[in-house]
Design an enzyme around this catalytic site. Sequence first.
Site, short mmCIF file in Angstrom:
data_model
loop_
_atom_site.label_atom_id
_atom_site.label_comp_id
_atom_site.label_asym_id
_atom_site.label_seq_id
_atom_site.Cartn_x
_atom_site.Cartn_y
_atom_site.Cartn_z
N CYS A 617 -18.65 23.82 -17.75
CA CYS A 617 -19.45 22.90 -16.91
C CYS A 617 -20.87 23.43 -16.72
O CYS A 617 -21.08 24.46 -16.05
CB CYS A 617 -18.74 22.73 -15.56
SG CYS A 617 -19.71 21.83 -14.33
N CYS A 620 -22.12 23.49 -13.07
CA CYS A 620 -21.47 24.59 -12.34
C CYS A 620 -22.28 25.88 -12.50
O CYS A 620 -22.46 26.65 -11.55
CB CYS A 620 -20.05 24.80 -12.83
SG CYS A 620 -18.95 23.38 -12.63
#
Length: 917
Positions: A617, A620
Site C-alpha cells: 500500500c 500506507c
Amino acid sequence: MGDFNYGGTDEESAEIKKLNAEVLEDTDVFENWEKLVRAAETLEGGLNRNSSPQAIATTRDAYDRFLAKFPLLFGYWKKYADLEFSIAGTEAAEMVFERGVASITNSVDLWTDYCSFKVETCHDPDVIRELFERGVTCVGLDFLAHPFWDKYLEFEDRLEAQDRIFAILNRVIHIPMHQYARYFERFRQLAHSRPISELVPDEILAQFRSEIEAENNNFPVVPKGDLEVERDLRTKIDNFHLETFSHTQTETTKRWTYESEVKRPYFHVTELDHHQLANWRKYLDFEEAEGDYIRVVFLYERCLVTCAFYEEFWFRYARWMLAQDGKEEEVRAIYQRASTLYVPISRPGIRLQYAYFEEMSDRVDVARDIHQAILIPLPGHVETIVSWANLQRRQVDLDAAIEVLKSQVDSPTVDVYAKAALVVEWANLLWKVKGSVDEARQVFMKNQHWYVDSRHFWIKYLEFELQQPTSLETEKDHYGRIKQVFGDLREKSHMSLATIKELSHFYMGYLVQRGTKDAMKEFLLVDREINGPASVQSVRKVKISEDGKVLQNGQEGVVPDEAEIRKGEVSYPRYYQHQTELVPPGGQTVQISSPAHLAGLLKSSVVVVADFYADWCGPCKQIAPIYEHLSASLSKPNKITFVKVNTETQKEIAAGYNISALPTFMVFKNSKPTEKIQGADIKKLQRVVQELATMEFSGGAVTSGSASRSGSTASSGSWRLGQLPRGYEDVTNQVDVKGLELLNADTEFGSVRVLFEGGMPSALSKGKETGESKDKDWVESDTDEQLMLFTPFQSMLKVHTIQLTSLPPSSSEDDGEIPMRPKTLHFYVNRPHTLGFEEAEGIPATQSITLSADDWDATGTATIALRFVKFQNVTSLVVFVVDGDGDGERVRIDRIRLIGETGAKRDQGQLKKVEDD
C-alpha cells in the site's frame, strides 16, 4: 447553450450541479447523497404544488437515485411519500409507499406510517384492512411490532368493531414481543363480554364441555344449570388463556436476552461494533435451534436490514435456506438480493457462490454470465477468472478452461501481476488435470521473461520443479532443471534480496534432502552468497560502492519495490498465501503478531491506536513516518499504546474489524473502538491523536473532554466532580432506551437518548456549544419551560441519587432566548407509561425537588439525593420539569445519571405491575 437549470435560483442550480458531480465521483459516499437530497428538498424555499417542474423533477430524481442506492432507509421513503403528497396528492404518495414497503418489507415504522396514511386518506374500511393484513404478514412477528398493532387496533376502535378488535388481540397474544402483556390484559377484559364460541377453537370448546359434563355426572342429584355451566366454561377458558400467556411470556423472556442487546435495529451505512455482530450470530443460532421456519426466516430478514453490508450473514442465510427442502427459489432470491443490491462488488465472494448455485441448478449459462459480470467492474480479478476457467473445465473441457485463461492473459485490461497468476493456473491445469508435465514446463519457460517482477510466478515455478517425481536414473536431469530455475530466479528476476533469500532456503533444502554427491559444494556456495557478509557475496548480486552503499545487481538505485511487486496480488487475497516479512517498527510502535497479542494490549492499555496497513500500500508508506512520530511522542506505558497491524499476515484481525480500505486507523478506549479513520487522512489522524495528548488519567480511566458521544458508558460520569455515594454504583446503563419518551422537546436539538450518554457534553469539552445540529447533544423544551421524561428500566432498581447536568450558555450567539436550568422537579415511580402535563399536576409526586443556584457545581451538575425508602423496586421513573430558574420559556438538560443498586431483571411481560408507594 447555457447550463441546465435544476430549478430555483442560479446559485441553487449551481449547488445541485456541484453535488451531483460529487455523488457521481463516488456513489458509495453516503454523506454526499444526503447533501444532494437536502439541497433538492429546499429548492425554491421548499417544494409544493406550485413549484417549478424543474425543481420537482430534480428532487424526484435525487430521491429515486438515492433510494435505489440505499433502499433500506425507511425514514427517507416516508419523507419522499410526504413530499409527493404535498406535490401530487394521494396516489403519488401511495406509489412511493408501495415502492418503500417492497424495498424494505419488514420495516415496522414504514408499514405503520403507510397504514396511518391510508387510514387518513381512504374511506373504504375493507381496503384499509387489506393493507393492514399485508403489514401483518411482513412485520407482525417483529419483537418491536407494537406500534403497528396499536395502529391496527386504533383503526378498528374508530369503527367500534369490537369483534375485529378481539380477533386481532387473539392473534397478538401468541406472539413473543415487547409489551405483549398489555395486549393480554385487554384481551382478557374483552373476553368476559364476548360469546363463548369466539373465545377458543371449536375442538377446545367441545373438550371443555365434555370435561364439565363428566364432572356433573359425579353429582347427579343436583345437576348444574346453564349459567353454572357457562361460568365453569369461562373459568376453564380463562385458565387456557393464562396458559397461552405463560407460554408467550416464556418465549419472550428467552428472546429478550438477545433483543436487549440490539442497539441498532435499522439500517445505516456506518459499521456495527463486534458485540452487535456477535449478538446477531447468537440470536440466529437460538432461533435456528428452536426450529420454527417462519420465525427463523423473519429473524434473518431483520438481521439483513441491520447487517446488509456484511456478506457473512448473506452466506449464512443462503446456506441455511439451502438445507431446507424445496427452497431453491428462495435461495436464488437471497443470492440475487445480496449480489445486486447490498454486498459491495469489491467483495465478490457472494457472487461467485451464486454462480456455483446456478451451476448446481443446471443453469450453466447464468453461472457464466455472473462471472463475466464480476469482471466488468473488476477486470483481472484472479479468483473470478480462475473460477470461470474451472467452470468451463467442468462443463465443457480442459481446452475451454485454458482458452479462458489465455484470453485474459492477452487482455489489455488485466495487469501484469494478475496475468502472472493466470499463467501459473494455466500451467497447473496442464500438469494436474491433463497430466502433461512437459507442456506445463513449456508454459513456465515461455512466459518467464514477461513476469520478472512477479514473486508468485517464481515461487510457483520453483515449486513446480521441486514437486516432480524422480529416481536415481533421472535425478541428474531433475537437478539440472531445478538449478536452472533457481539461477534464472536470481539473475533474471527483479526479486529483492530478501525474497531471493527466502526462496533459496527451499533450494538448499532440496540439495540436502535429494541432491547428488556434489550437492554440498553447491549448498555452501549458495549459503555463502545468500547468508554471508556482503564482502563474500557474489559480485553479480552485491557490490560495495565507494561511499559504502550496498548495490543490488551492481547498480545503485536498482532496488526492487516489494510493495509494487505485490500490488496486483491484492485483487485475490486468498490466492496468495505466502508470508510477508515484518519490518521492525520504529519508535514506540508495537507490531501485532496475533489476535491474542492485540487482545492483550487492549486490556492492558487504556487507549490503543492501531494502524491497519499492507506492505504493497503506497498511501500506507506515505503516512507511516507521521504515525511513527506520533507514536514516539505520545506513547505512555499502559495509557496510550500505538500498534501496527499488517492486514496481509493478520487477516483474522482485519476481517474482525471490517477493514475495507487501507490505511485504516482505529482508536480504542477501554477495549472498545471509538474512532475509525479510513485512508491516508493526515490532518484527521493528527487531530484525533493529538487530542489524546490532552487527556487526563485518573484511576486508570480516561477522562478526556473529547470523549466520543457514541462512546458507551465505560467511562460514564468520569468527567463529573465528586465521588459516588459509598456502597452504590452508576445504574444508568439499566435504562431501557427503546422505551424512552420525552414530551415537549424541541426537535432541533438532540434526541432523548443523548440524556443518558456517558460521554462528556460538548459544552464542556469545547467550552461552549456549537451551532451545528450534529453537535447539539442536549435537549431543550419547545413551547414552554416544561418537560416530561418517561424512563423505563431493564431491571428493578433502588435509586439513591440522580445527577442532572444542565449547561446553558452565558450568552446567545443568534440573539435567541437563552435556555434556563431546571428548578422545580417532580418524580413519579412505577408508572406504566408517561404522564400528560395536566395529568401529572393532579397526581401526588413520589418526591418533589426545588433546585437553587448553589446546587450546581462547576460541571453544571446538580446532585439530587432522593428519599431512598420511596425509590425501592423501581421499574420506571417519570421526571416532570415544572419550571426553570428564570423568566424564560426554555429549559435545557444535557445529561442525567442514575446512582443506586441493581435488582433482579424486570419481567418484561409481568401482568401485575408494582404499585406506587
